[in-house]
Design a protein around this motif. Structure first.
Motif: not given
Length: 208
Positions: A98-111, A156-165
Motif C-alpha cells: 500500500p502507498n499513500s493511503m491517508d485515511q482510516v476509512t481507506e481499505d481494499f477487499w477480496l470478493q 475480485r480485488i477492489m480498492c476502496d480508498a478516496s482519491s486517485n493518489g
C-alpha cells in the motif's frame, strides 16, 4: 478402486496433482505474477493498471497490478469464471504494497462471486491502521470457506480508498482448491453484495 473421481488426493494423497504442501490436499488452480500479461485476471477499468511504471512495487519481476481510488468496478481486478465446484475451500494467496493511503476509512477487499459475476460478496478486507501501514510489503493467504463453490466462481480485488493518489499494488496471486474436510477456520462471506463488472463498453482500461 477410486472412491471419488473428482478428488485426485483420494485415495492417494501423494499423487502429483495434490502438490507437496498442506498434507497434499490442495491443487494449484492458477498462479500469476503478471510478467507475461493478465493471465486469468481482467483489468477493471480506469483505476486499475498493469504497467512497467510500477516496477518498483513488484514483488517478483517487473510487473504488478496497481489499484487506486474508490471507483467500484473501475478500481478492481477480477478473474475469469473458474470451475471450483470440486473443492471444499480455496486458499487465496497474494502480496500487496500500500502507498499513500491517508485515511482510516481507506481499505481494499477480496470478493467472491458464485454466479459468474452477477453479484459479489466481500469475504475479507484490509484497512489502513488495522491490517497495514503505508510503505510496507505484506504477504497474505486467505482460506475462503463456508461457500458453495460453483463452475462459474470469480474472485475480485477492489480498492476502496478516496482519491486517485491512494494506491495498493498487487502481485504474485495464487489460487489453490482444497479437498475434503480441512481443519481450518470456517466462516460465511460477509454480506456485502456488490454489482457485477461493468460491460466492456463501460470499462475502459487504463491508458498511459
Amino acid at each position: 478402486d477410486d472412491p471419488d473421481d473428482n478428488d485426485p488426493c483420494n485415495p492417494d494423497d501423494t499423487a502429483g496433482s495434490c502438490g507437496s504442501g498442506g498434507g497434499g490436499d490442495c491443487v494449484t488452480i492458477d498462479s500469476e505474477d503478471f510478467e507475461g500479461g493478465w493471465g486469468i485476471w481482467n483489468d477493471g477499468g480506469s483505476d486499475c493498471r498493469r504497467s512497467i511504471s510500477d516496477q518498483a512495487y513488484a514483488n517478483s519481476g517487473s510487473y504488478c497490478v496497481r489499484l487506486r481510488d474508490d471507483s467500484g468496478q473501475f478500481s478492481s481486478m477480477y478473474t475469469e469464471a473458474l470451475d471450483l465446484s470440486p473443492y471444499t475451500t480455496v486458499d487465496f494467496s497474494f502480496t500487496y504494497f500500500p502507498n499513500s493511503m491517508d485515511q482510516v476509512t481507506e481499505d481494499f477487499w477480496l470478493q467472491v462471486s458464485t454466479d459468474d459475476g452477477v453479484t459479489y460478496s466481500t469475504y475479507e478486507e484490509w484497512n489502513l491502521g488495522d491490517e497495514f501501514a503505508n510503505g510496507q510489503r505484506y504477504f497474505e493467504t486467505v482460506n475462503v470457506s463456508g461457500i458453495n463453490f460453483t463452475s462459474s466462481t470469480r474472485f475480485r480485488i477492489m480498492c476502496d480508498a478516496s482519491s486517485n493518489g491512494d494506491y495498493v499494488y498487487i502481485d504474485d496471486v495464487e489460487i489453490k482448491g482444497c479437498f475434503g474436510n480441512q481443519s481450518r477456520t470456517t466462516r460465511p462471506a460477509r454480506e456485502n453484495i456488490l454489482p457485477a463488472p461493468a460491460s466492456a463498453a463501460q470499462t475502459a482500461p487504463y491508458v498511459e
